[in-house]
Design a protein around this motif. Sequence first.
Motif, short mmCIF file in Angstrom:
data_model
loop_
_atom_site.label_atom_id
_atom_site.label_comp_id
_atom_site.label_asym_id
_atom_site.label_seq_id
_atom_site.Cartn_x
_atom_site.Cartn_y
_atom_site.Cartn_z
N LEU A 96 38.43 41.61 35.93
CA LEU A 96 39.29 40.54 35.43
C LEU A 96 39.65 39.55 36.53
O LEU A 96 39.84 38.36 36.26
CB LEU A 96 40.56 41.12 34.80
CG LEU A 96 40.39 41.92 33.51
CD1 LEU A 96 41.74 42.36 32.98
CD2 LEU A 96 39.64 41.12 32.45
N ARG A 97 39.74 40.02 37.76
CA ARG A 97 40.04 39.10 38.86
C ARG A 97 38.93 38.06 39.06
O ARG A 97 39.17 36.97 39.56
CB ARG A 97 40.29 39.88 40.15
CG ARG A 97 41.57 40.68 40.12
CD ARG A 97 41.95 41.27 41.46
NE ARG A 97 43.15 42.09 41.33
CZ ARG A 97 44.39 41.65 41.27
NH1 ARG A 97 44.60 40.33 41.33
NH2 ARG A 97 45.42 42.47 41.15
N GLU A 98 37.73 38.43 38.66
CA GLU A 98 36.59 37.52 38.82
C GLU A 98 36.48 36.50 37.68
O GLU A 98 35.69 35.57 37.76
CB GLU A 98 35.29 38.32 38.91
CG GLU A 98 35.22 39.28 40.08
CD GLU A 98 35.22 38.57 41.42
OE1 GLU A 98 34.73 37.40 41.48
OE2 GLU A 98 35.68 39.15 42.41
N VAL A 99 37.24 36.70 36.60
CA VAL A 99 37.16 35.79 35.45
C VAL A 99 38.51 35.16 35.14
O VAL A 99 38.76 34.71 34.02
CB VAL A 99 36.60 36.52 34.20
CG1 VAL A 99 35.17 36.96 34.45
CG2 VAL A 99 37.47 37.73 33.83
N ALA A 100 39.38 35.10 36.14
CA ALA A 100 40.72 34.55 35.93
C ALA A 100 40.69 33.07 35.56
O ALA A 100 41.66 32.54 35.02
CB ALA A 100 41.58 34.76 37.18
N ASP A 101 39.57 32.41 35.85
CA ASP A 101 39.44 30.99 35.52
C ASP A 101 38.94 30.77 34.09
O ASP A 101 38.77 29.63 33.66
CB ASP A 101 38.48 30.31 36.49
CG ASP A 101 37.10 30.95 36.51
OD1 ASP A 101 36.99 32.14 36.16
OD2 ASP A 101 36.14 30.26 36.90
N CYS A 102 38.72 31.84 33.36
CA CYS A 102 38.20 31.73 31.99
C CYS A 102 39.33 31.82 30.97
O CYS A 102 40.44 32.26 31.28
CB CYS A 102 37.17 32.83 31.73
SG CYS A 102 35.70 32.68 32.78
N VAL A 103 39.04 31.42 29.76
CA VAL A 103 40.04 31.44 28.69
C VAL A 103 40.34 32.86 28.22
O VAL A 103 41.49 33.23 27.99
CB VAL A 103 39.56 30.58 27.49
CG1 VAL A 103 40.51 30.73 26.31
CG2 VAL A 103 39.44 29.12 27.91
N ALA A 104 39.29 33.65 28.12
CA ALA A 104 39.43 35.03 27.64
C ALA A 104 38.19 35.79 28.04
O ALA A 104 37.15 35.20 28.37
CB ALA A 104 39.61 35.06 26.12
N THR A 105 38.27 37.13 27.98
CA THR A 105 37.10 37.93 28.31
C THR A 105 36.99 39.16 27.42
O THR A 105 38.00 39.75 27.03
CB THR A 105 37.13 38.37 29.79
OG1 THR A 105 35.89 38.99 30.12
CG2 THR A 105 38.25 39.35 30.08
N TYR A 106 35.76 39.52 27.11
CA TYR A 106 35.48 40.81 26.49
C TYR A 106 35.45 41.86 27.60
O TYR A 106 34.95 41.60 28.70
CB TYR A 106 34.10 40.81 25.82
CG TYR A 106 33.90 39.76 24.76
CD1 TYR A 106 34.30 39.98 23.44
CD2 TYR A 106 33.28 38.55 25.07
CE1 TYR A 106 34.10 39.02 22.46
CE2 TYR A 106 33.08 37.58 24.10
CZ TYR A 106 33.49 37.83 22.80
OH TYR A 106 33.28 36.87 21.84
N VAL A 107 35.94 43.06 27.32
CA VAL A 107 35.79 44.18 28.24
C VAL A 107 34.91 45.21 27.53
O VAL A 107 35.29 45.76 26.49
CB VAL A 107 37.14 44.80 28.63
CG1 VAL A 107 36.93 46.04 29.49
CG2 VAL A 107 37.99 43.77 29.38
#
Length: 210
Positions: A96-107
């Motif tokens: 999640l630290r690598e995608v903090a610039d995104c709106v949302a993420t699937y895990v």
Amino acid sequence: MTIIDYADNMIAGVVLAAGLSRRMGQFKPLLPYAQSSIIETTVANLKQAGVGKIIVVTGYRSTEIAQQFLNWDNVLLVKNYNYQHGEMLESVQLGLREVADCVATYVVPGDMPAIAVETFIKLRQCMAQTDAKVVFPTLNGKRKHPPLIKSSCFPAIWNFGGEGGLRVALEQFLVQTVCVPVKDVGCTIDADTWKDYMRLQAYQSSMERT
């Protein structure tokens, strides 16, 4: 359902593949599946669903996993150096630290290559329509993988230190959680054991025949 490119909307995916595969007895990310491997198919499904940035969290045999993605665009590998002793939540937090610039993420667990592309898209559409912070697919009324998590939830997940992993960490957002019913049996099949892997292969064969 038409496949829509959501990459411009900054939807990301975190794929968890740091484990030792102890229960399986063989290294499950690289086991054959469909036309490639379990981990490659898992990532490919996210890309087909229009996910613009994918983080694969590795640990055990990380170099071998990295070799699978040398020529893939928008796929970044991050290593969990504590993979032998850490919990899965630690890998989630790293991703999640690598995608903090995104709106949302699937895990997404790295051993669930049968999750349908349509399921990813349904979750994305639901989040856009409801402004939920967390969206889960449900099958027969039960929550399944993968959750889609809005980036505003990330700090609470990074700082969560309790028991129960991501499942309990996400309970902080129950009021803002929405569930989407799906018919996707692939949401229920992983490769924890050899029996699971055989079931996964049988399901893939049945899907190819339909």
